[in-house]
Design an enzyme around this catalytic site. Sequence first.
Site, short mmCIF file in Angstrom:
data_model
loop_
_atom_site.label_atom_id
_atom_site.label_comp_id
_atom_site.label_asym_id
_atom_site.label_seq_id
_atom_site.Cartn_x
_atom_site.Cartn_y
_atom_site.Cartn_z
CB SER A 187 -5.56 2.06 14.29
OG SER A 187 -6.24 3.25 14.66
CB VAL A 247 -2.31 -7.28 0.40
CG1 VAL A 247 -1.10 -6.50 -0.08
CG2 VAL A 247 -3.34 -6.38 1.07
CE1 TYR A 299 -8.67 0.81 9.63
CE2 TYR A 299 -8.85 1.91 11.76
CZ TYR A 299 -8.13 1.64 10.61
OH TYR A 299 -6.88 2.19 10.45
N GLY A 336 0.83 -1.22 0.00
CA GLY A 336 0.00 0.00 0.00
C GLY A 336 0.85 1.25 0.00
NE ARG A 356 -4.56 5.88 -2.75
CZ ARG A 356 -5.41 5.72 -1.75
NH1 ARG A 356 -5.65 6.72 -0.92
NH2 ARG A 356 -6.02 4.56 -1.55
#
Length: 235
Positions: free
Chosen positions: A130, A56, A143, A9, A12
Amino acid sequence: MQKRALVTGASRGIGAATARALAAEGWEVNINYFQSETQAAALGKELNTRIFRADVADPEQVQAMFHAMGPVELLVNNAGIAWGGLITDMTSAEWNRLFAVNVGGIFHCVRCALPHMIHIKHGIIINTTSVLMKAGGSCEAAYTATKGAVEGLTKSLARELGPSGIRVNAIAPGCIETDMLASFTREELNATAESAALGRNGYPEDVASVTAMLASDACRFVTGAIIPADGGLIL
Ligand code: NAP
């Protein structure tokens, strides 16, 4: 020792900044992307390196990428997607896709990277979790659950792979202003910035520099750690 890396990834956001930071530290960085071919190609040109398209979440595409790319000593599992909303509004397909990319993607890449790392008894794996894992987040349950899985995977792999000389850590970004936060209003982003001890949201480079440090020999005795890069958002 060779210094070949793969950043997933990396077309960006945090991944692109990470590729730049690692290249500045002398790593030969391979760039993985999925949909943003133009940006990946521009970064590949900038860093004079190769780019590889692979979803992925798809084990066959990941295997083909590793076959074309060759072995790496550093794997940065950065690719990720978000999903925001009430859990009751989420479809099973959305749930499955979130886990397939955020968790399955790491499994697929680790599985392909490990034979070489185990053979040379050296390797570095850096996953991406995160700050939400510390506090939870309304409308971010699914998430956050994927990031919980990433943290469990990180600590367990650190134990499993430590005897093979492979370090496994994770970086936990706070609120970093990338495309991933495009659905947030400026007011919401300002409110998050005010909650952080440093009084601002992060830039991709704020995370990338920590990843570069984790990949360096300065962190040779660090494994199984979840390192925050969040400006003190959650203390
Ligand atoms: P972003 O700006 O949305 O970029 C996401 C990157 O992941 C893109 O390069 C995208 O590539 C790639 N990607 C998405 N799905 C992929 C797939 N199936 N296969 C391969 N690549 C895929 O996100 P970001 O903010 O940089 O986030 C990077 C990581 O940090 C993610 O794991 C995210 O969960 C985590 N994170 C971000 C924040 C934040 O505040 N931004 C906070 C905590 C954690 P293409 O465009 O080429 O498809």
